[in-house]
Scaffold this motif. Sequence first.
Motif, PDB file in Angstrom:
ATOM      1  N   ALA A 143       0.822  -1.208   0.000  1.00 17.70           N
ATOM      2  CA  ALA A 143       0.000   0.000   0.000  1.00 17.70           C
ATOM      3  C   ALA A 143       0.859   1.262   0.000  1.00 17.70           C
ATOM      4  CB  ALA A 143      -0.930  -0.007   1.203  1.00 17.70           C
ATOM      5  N   LYS A 144       1.933   1.271   0.785  1.00 17.38           N
ATOM      6  CA  LYS A 144       2.772   2.458   0.862  1.00 17.38           C
ATOM      7  C   LYS A 144       3.510   2.706  -0.454  1.00 17.38           C
ATOM      8  CE  LYS A 144       6.150   4.924   3.571  1.00 17.38           C
ATOM      9  NZ  LYS A 144       6.924   5.021   4.763  1.00 17.38           N
ATOM     10  N   VAL A 145       4.036   1.655  -1.047  1.00 17.88           N
ATOM     11  CA  VAL A 145       4.737   1.802  -2.325  1.00 17.88           C
ATOM     12  C   VAL A 145       3.757   2.245  -3.410  1.00 17.88           C
ATOM     13  CG1 VAL A 145       5.981   0.555  -4.134  1.00 17.88           C
ATOM     14  CG2 VAL A 145       6.582   0.186  -1.740  1.00 17.88           C
ATOM     15  N   GLY A 146       2.585   1.645  -3.437  1.00 22.02           N
ATOM     16  CA  GLY A 146       1.578   2.020  -4.426  1.00 22.02           C
ATOM     17  C   GLY A 146       1.129   3.457  -4.280  1.00 22.02           C
ATOM     18  N   THR A 147       0.869   3.877  -3.048  1.00 22.85           N
ATOM     19  CA  THR A 147       0.448   5.248  -2.790  1.00 22.85           C
ATOM     20  C   THR A 147       1.537   6.232  -3.194  1.00 22.85           C
ATOM     21  OG1 THR A 147      -0.999   4.555  -0.992  1.00 22.85           O
ATOM     22  CG2 THR A 147      -0.313   6.865  -0.994  1.00 22.85           C
ATOM     23  N   THR A 148       2.780   5.912  -2.907  1.00 30.17           N
ATOM     24  CA  THR A 148       3.899   6.786  -3.263  1.00 30.17           C
ATOM     25  C   THR A 148       4.003   6.925  -4.775  1.00 30.17           C
ATOM     26  OG1 THR A 148       5.098   6.136  -1.273  1.00 30.17           O
ATOM     27  CG2 THR A 148       6.382   7.156  -3.024  1.00 30.17           C
ATOM     28  N   LEU A 149       3.924   5.811  -5.494  1.00 31.40           N
ATOM     29  CA  LEU A 149       4.033   5.869  -6.950  1.00 31.40           C
ATOM     30  C   LEU A 149       2.868   6.628  -7.586  1.00 31.40           C
ATOM     31  CD1 LEU A 149       5.370   2.289  -7.745  1.00 31.40           C
ATOM     32  CD2 LEU A 149       6.624   4.450  -7.789  1.00 31.40           C
ATOM     33  N   VAL A 150       1.669   6.412  -7.083  1.00 35.50           N
ATOM     34  CA  VAL A 150       0.515   7.125  -7.633  1.00 35.50           C
ATOM     35  C   VAL A 150       0.620   8.619  -7.328  1.00 35.50           C
ATOM     36  CG1 VAL A 150      -1.989   7.398  -7.437  1.00 35.50           C
ATOM     37  CG2 VAL A 150      -1.002   5.136  -7.625  1.00 35.50           C
ATOM     38  N   THR A 151       1.125   8.978  -6.169  1.00 38.49           N
ATOM     39  CA  THR A 151       1.302  10.384  -5.820  1.00 38.49           C
ATOM     40  C   THR A 151       2.310  11.038  -6.762  1.00 38.49           C
ATOM     41  OG1 THR A 151       0.790   9.967  -3.505  1.00 38.49           O
ATOM     42  CG2 THR A 151       2.012  11.984  -3.988  1.00 38.49           C
TER      43      THR A 151
ATOM     44  N   ASP B 293      -4.941   0.744  -1.843  1.00 38.74           N
ATOM     45  CA  ASP B 293      -5.193  -0.285  -0.835  1.00 38.74           C
ATOM     46  C   ASP B 293      -5.032  -1.626  -1.518  1.00 38.74           C
ATOM     47  OD1 ASP B 293      -5.914  -1.489   1.564  1.00 38.74           O
ATOM     48  OD2 ASP B 293      -8.023  -1.585   0.961  1.00 38.74           O
ATOM     49  N   CYS B 294      -4.042  -2.370  -1.113  1.00 38.89           N
ATOM     50  CA  CYS B 294      -3.837  -3.677  -1.738  1.00 38.89           C
ATOM     51  C   CYS B 294      -3.568  -4.717  -0.658  1.00 38.89           C
ATOM     52  CB  CYS B 294      -2.690  -3.628  -2.739  1.00 38.89           C
ATOM     53  SG  CYS B 294      -1.124  -3.099  -2.066  1.00 38.89           S
ATOM     54  N   THR B 295      -3.991  -5.907  -0.937  1.00 40.02           N
ATOM     55  CA  THR B 295      -3.735  -7.005  -0.010  1.00 40.02           C
ATOM     56  C   THR B 295      -3.014  -8.099  -0.769  1.00 40.02           C
ATOM     57  OG1 THR B 295      -5.907  -7.918  -0.508  1.00 40.02           O
ATOM     58  CG2 THR B 295      -5.738  -6.514   1.432  1.00 40.02           C
ATOM     59  N   ALA B 296      -1.934  -8.534  -0.204  1.00 40.28           N
ATOM     60  CA  ALA B 296      -1.167  -9.626  -0.813  1.00 40.28           C
ATOM     61  C   ALA B 296      -1.741 -10.945  -0.375  1.00 40.28           C
ATOM     62  CB  ALA B 296       0.296  -9.515  -0.399  1.00 40.28           C
ATOM     63  N   PRO B 297      -1.703 -11.951  -1.228  1.00 39.50           N
ATOM     64  CA  PRO B 297      -2.219 -13.258  -0.804  1.00 39.50           C
ATOM     65  C   PRO B 297      -1.374 -13.828   0.323  1.00 39.50           C
ATOM     66  CG  PRO B 297      -1.191 -13.372  -2.976  1.00 39.50           C
ATOM     67  CD  PRO B 297      -1.193 -11.939  -2.564  1.00 39.50           C
TER      68      PRO B 297
END
Length: 75
Positions: free
Chosen positions: A43-51, A67-71
């Motif tokens: 979630a943190k990496v995704g939010t940073t990249l989208v920002t 918001d992502c959930t890993a299996p």
Amino acid sequence: MRTRRASTTGSRTVAIIVAVWLLIGLAAAAQRSYLSGSDATCAKVGTTLVTIVAGPLNYVGANPKIDCTAPQPSR
């Protein structure tokens, strides 16, 4: 020859605009402290990249969150 010169100038202009856009996004991520800390969750990496990609939109109110959930491994 004129066509090539115009095309090169247009490409250069687009490249500069994209670079400035991403630098503004990087500044927004840094101001929100997304680049600090060692917990690199999905979630943190995704939010940073989208920002970073959202760039200047961050300064007009956009606040992208991922918001992502890993299996989970099976037991």
